[in-house]
Design an enzyme around this catalytic site. Structure first.
Site, PDB file in Angstrom:
ATOM      1  N   GLU A 100       0.230   3.664   1.677  1.00 28.49           N
ATOM      2  CA  GLU A 100       0.271   4.139   3.069  1.00 28.49           C
ATOM      3  C   GLU A 100       1.639   3.876   3.698  1.00 28.49           C
ATOM      4  O   GLU A 100       2.018   4.521   4.674  1.00 28.49           O
ATOM      5  CB  GLU A 100      -0.816   3.453   3.901  1.00 28.49           C
ATOM      6  CG  GLU A 100      -2.229   3.875   3.553  1.00 28.49           C
ATOM      7  CD  GLU A 100      -2.571   5.294   4.006  1.00 28.49           C
ATOM      8  OE1 GLU A 100      -2.104   5.712   5.073  1.00 28.49           O
ATOM      9  OE2 GLU A 100      -3.306   5.981   3.268  1.00 28.49           O
ATOM     10  N   TYR A 103      -1.880   0.252  10.400  1.00 26.67           N
ATOM     11  CA  TYR A 103      -2.117  -0.425   9.112  1.00 26.67           C
ATOM     12  C   TYR A 103      -0.865  -0.322   8.239  1.00 26.67           C
ATOM     13  O   TYR A 103      -0.395  -1.324   7.680  1.00 26.67           O
ATOM     14  CB  TYR A 103      -3.301   0.238   8.393  1.00 26.67           C
ATOM     15  CG  TYR A 103      -3.457  -0.171   6.943  1.00 26.67           C
ATOM     16  CD1 TYR A 103      -4.006  -1.394   6.603  1.00 26.67           C
ATOM     17  CD2 TYR A 103      -3.034   0.675   5.913  1.00 26.67           C
ATOM     18  CE1 TYR A 103      -4.145  -1.774   5.262  1.00 26.67           C
ATOM     19  CE2 TYR A 103      -3.171   0.304   4.587  1.00 26.67           C
ATOM     20  CZ  TYR A 103      -3.726  -0.921   4.265  1.00 26.67           C
ATOM     21  OH  TYR A 103      -3.856  -1.293   2.945  1.00 26.67           O
ATOM     22  N   SER A 158       0.818  -1.224   0.000  1.00 28.59           N
ATOM     23  CA  SER A 158       0.000   0.000   0.000  1.00 28.59           C
ATOM     24  C   SER A 158       0.850   1.273   0.000  1.00 28.59           C
ATOM     25  O   SER A 158       1.915   1.321   0.626  1.00 28.59           O
ATOM     26  CB  SER A 158      -0.879  -0.014   1.253  1.00 28.59           C
ATOM     27  OG  SER A 158      -1.429   1.261   1.479  1.00 28.59           O
TER      28      SER A 158
HETATM   29  P1  NAP Z   1     -11.391  -4.872   1.261  1.00 27.34           P
HETATM   30  O1  NAP Z   1     -12.522  -4.625   0.335  1.00 27.34           O
HETATM   31  O2  NAP Z   1     -11.390  -4.256   2.607  1.00 27.34           O
HETATM   32  O3  NAP Z   1     -11.243  -6.457   1.407  1.00 27.34           O
HETATM   33  C1  NAP Z   1     -10.394  -7.020   2.366  1.00 27.34           C
HETATM   34  C2  NAP Z   1     -10.528  -8.520   2.305  1.00 27.34           C
HETATM   35  O4  NAP Z   1      -9.703  -9.055   3.349  1.00 27.34           O
HETATM   36  C3  NAP Z   1     -11.954  -9.032   2.542  1.00 27.34           C
HETATM   37  O5  NAP Z   1     -12.180 -10.129   1.697  1.00 27.34           O
HETATM   38  C4  NAP Z   1     -11.911  -9.460   4.009  1.00 27.34           C
HETATM   39  O6  NAP Z   1     -12.751 -10.562   4.311  1.00 27.34           O
HETATM   40  C5  NAP Z   1     -10.477  -9.938   4.129  1.00 27.34           C
HETATM   41  N1  NAP Z   1     -10.060  -9.919   5.541  1.00 27.34           N
HETATM   42  C6  NAP Z   1      -9.993  -8.851   6.369  1.00 27.34           C
HETATM   43  N2  NAP Z   1      -9.611  -9.214   7.588  1.00 27.34           N
HETATM   44  C7  NAP Z   1      -9.450 -10.554   7.552  1.00 27.34           C
HETATM   45  C8  NAP Z   1      -9.085 -11.525   8.502  1.00 27.34           C
HETATM   46  N3  NAP Z   1      -8.772 -11.189   9.759  1.00 27.34           N
HETATM   47  N4  NAP Z   1      -9.047 -12.831   8.104  1.00 27.34           N
HETATM   48  C9  NAP Z   1      -9.344 -13.174   6.840  1.00 27.34           C
HETATM   49  N5  NAP Z   1      -9.689 -12.291   5.868  1.00 27.34           N
HETATM   50  C10 NAP Z   1      -9.748 -10.998   6.230  1.00 27.34           C
HETATM   51  O7  NAP Z   1     -10.012  -4.462   0.568  1.00 27.34           O
HETATM   52  P2  NAP Z   1      -9.691  -4.105  -0.954  1.00 27.34           P
HETATM   53  O8  NAP Z   1      -9.993  -2.669  -1.163  1.00 27.34           O
HETATM   54  O9  NAP Z   1     -10.263  -5.132  -1.846  1.00 27.34           O
HETATM   55  O10 NAP Z   1      -8.104  -4.225  -0.944  1.00 27.34           O
HETATM   56  C11 NAP Z   1      -7.452  -5.451  -1.214  1.00 27.34           C
HETATM   57  C12 NAP Z   1      -6.068  -5.418  -0.621  1.00 27.34           C
HETATM   58  O11 NAP Z   1      -5.345  -4.312  -1.137  1.00 27.34           O
HETATM   59  C13 NAP Z   1      -6.026  -5.265   0.902  1.00 27.34           C
HETATM   60  O12 NAP Z   1      -4.940  -6.030   1.366  1.00 27.34           O
HETATM   61  C14 NAP Z   1      -5.758  -3.785   1.106  1.00 27.34           C
HETATM   62  O13 NAP Z   1      -5.110  -3.545   2.335  1.00 27.34           O
HETATM   63  C15 NAP Z   1      -4.868  -3.484  -0.080  1.00 27.34           C
HETATM   64  N6  NAP Z   1      -4.914  -2.123  -0.563  1.00 27.34           N
HETATM   65  C16 NAP Z   1      -6.110  -1.563  -0.902  1.00 27.34           C
HETATM   66  C17 NAP Z   1      -6.145  -0.263  -1.361  1.00 27.34           C
HETATM   67  C18 NAP Z   1      -7.447   0.377  -1.781  1.00 27.34           C
HETATM   68  O14 NAP Z   1      -7.461   1.597  -1.993  1.00 27.34           O
HETATM   69  N7  NAP Z   1      -8.522  -0.364  -1.955  1.00 27.34           N
HETATM   70  C19 NAP Z   1      -4.951   0.468  -1.515  1.00 27.34           C
HETATM   71  C20 NAP Z   1      -3.747  -0.151  -1.182  1.00 27.34           C
HETATM   72  C21 NAP Z   1      -3.736  -1.451  -0.726  1.00 27.34           C
HETATM   73  P3  NAP Z   1     -14.170 -10.386   5.056  1.00 27.34           P
HETATM   74  O15 NAP Z   1     -15.127 -10.075   3.945  1.00 27.34           O
HETATM   75  O16 NAP Z   1     -14.403 -11.713   5.678  1.00 27.34           O
HETATM   76  O17 NAP Z   1     -14.020  -9.266   6.034  1.00 27.34           O
END
Ligand code: NAP
Length: 317
Positions: A127, A149, A125
């Site tokens: 971040e 985070y 990220s």
């Molecule tokens: P998201 O919509 O928040 O999805 C996160 C996923 O992780 C969900 O499927 C969630 O499952 C799972 N998860 C969370 N906590 C967990 C736990 N304790 N055990 C098992 N699974 C868990 O995130 P996203 O936007 O798709 O982002 C995908 C990845 O990219 C993440 O790693 C995020 O940190 C990273 N990222 C995102 C952004 C952005 O702007 N979107 C930017 C930089 C990096 P549940 O449905 O069961 O909660």
């Protein structure tokens, strides 16, 4: 047919990535923490729910990962699962750090033990850069995380680099800046602004409550960012790449733009000190040059194109 595992399939990126990979004839297996409670509305929204095989797997338990890898023999894993909210990480720092680092270590170690040829993508990220000394951010900028985070993501990022360098494994880290879509969860700023604003414009008498809106962020469109993730995994040599739009916009300007489009009076938003974070990044934007030149990643949406697209998706819902 190539078998690909996606962790975090219930998240925004998991759904769009699954759709992309299915379109490229991959056999997609999505991991969830609990099949009883995981929300797969993203897969349903994209009409691919019945094309993805869903498996339960606790990523904090390496024996479960080893079982999945042995059973399905995937060619690659995209690791998207994480506690992904910066705000929540201030309230749950230990849980965030524990899951976001140990799940990655478990996956890397399981690949090392079962089959080192499995390719691995890690969701790093922007971040991680945190306290910015110069802009734009490039892959060579110094990491200075300023939230639990970001610290967890930086630790996971370095774990990936360590396994790549030490065990000759194919590991790419996609360093993504904020990316949004209709599937973004409602606790993130952009989705909150869109849903609340549409509600207000339709006569709902709520008010949009926000924290520090003078910070600036680099926002992009998630369906196009998952294409960049895919391209990284097709490159000859594993490496780390920034995916971003290359420009930042203030959160205040986003609200004003959306309110104007929906003819909402500015009295309908209010800044609440309670929503301020203990520390925040003032301005951050990246340079997508490496991904564009080395991967031929095509991204050309500016902030207004993005906001128009997101509003169109929200109004259609
Ligand atoms: P998201 O919509 O928040 O999805 C996160 C996923 O992780 C969900 O499927 C969630 O499952 C799972 N998860 C969370 N906590 C967990 C736990 N304790 N055990 C098992 N699974 C868990 O995130 P996203 O936007 O798709 O982002 C995908 C990845 O990219 C993440 O790693 C995020 O940190 C990273 N990222 C995102 C952004 C952005 O702007 N979107 C930017 C930089 C990096 P549940 O449905 O069961 O909660």
């Amino acid at each position: 047919m190539k078998t690909t595992i996606i962790t975090g399939i219930s998240g925004q990126d998991g759904a769009y990535l699954a759709a992309l990979l299915l379109g490229k004839s991959h056999n997609v297996i999505g991991l969830v923490r609990s099949s009883g409670t995981s929300d797969l509305r993203g897969l349903e929204y994209l009409k691919i729910r019945n094309k993805v095989l869903i498996e339960e797997c606790d990523l904090l338990d390496i024996s479960q990962i080893i079982k999945i890898l042995t059973q399905y023999k995937p060619a690659e894993i995209y690791n998207l699962a994480a506690q992904s909210s910066v705000s929540l990480s201030f309230r749950q720092p230990i849980g965030t750090f524990h899951f976001n680092t140990m799940s990655v270590f478990n996956l890397l170690e399981a690949i090392k033990l079962v089959d080192r040829s499995i390719k691995f993508y890690q969701a790093s990220s922007s971040e991680m850069y945190g306290k910015v000394s110069s802009l734009p951010i490039t892959e060579n900028s110094v990491l200075h995380p300023v939230s639990p985070y970001a610290i967890s993501k930086a630790a996971a990022h370095w774990s990936c680099i360590h396994y790549r360098e030490s065990y000759n494994m194919f590991i790419c880290c996609g360093i993504l800046f904020n990316h949004e879509s209709f599937l973004r969860s409602g606790n993130f700023f952009m989705k909150k602004v869109l849903t609340e604003s549409v509600k207000i414009s339709r006569g709902g008498n709520s008010k949009l409550l926000v924290g520090n809106i003078d910070i600036r962020r680099d926002f992009g469109y998630a369906p196009l960012y998952v294409e960049g993730m895919y391209l990284m995994m097709q490159s000859k040599k594993p490496d780390d790449y920034i995916l971003c739009s290359g420009q930042s916009i203030s959160l205040r300007n986003i609200i004003e733009y959306i309110f104007k489009k929906l003819s909402i009076n500015s009295a309908f938003y209010e800044v609440s000190n309670e929503l301020y974070r203990p520390v925040d990044i003032e301005d951050i934007f990246g340079d997508p040059g490496k991904a564009k030149s080395e991967l031929d990643w095509k991204y050309s949406m500016d902030s207004e194109d993005l906001l128009d697209k997101l509003l169109e998706e929200e109004l259609a819902s």
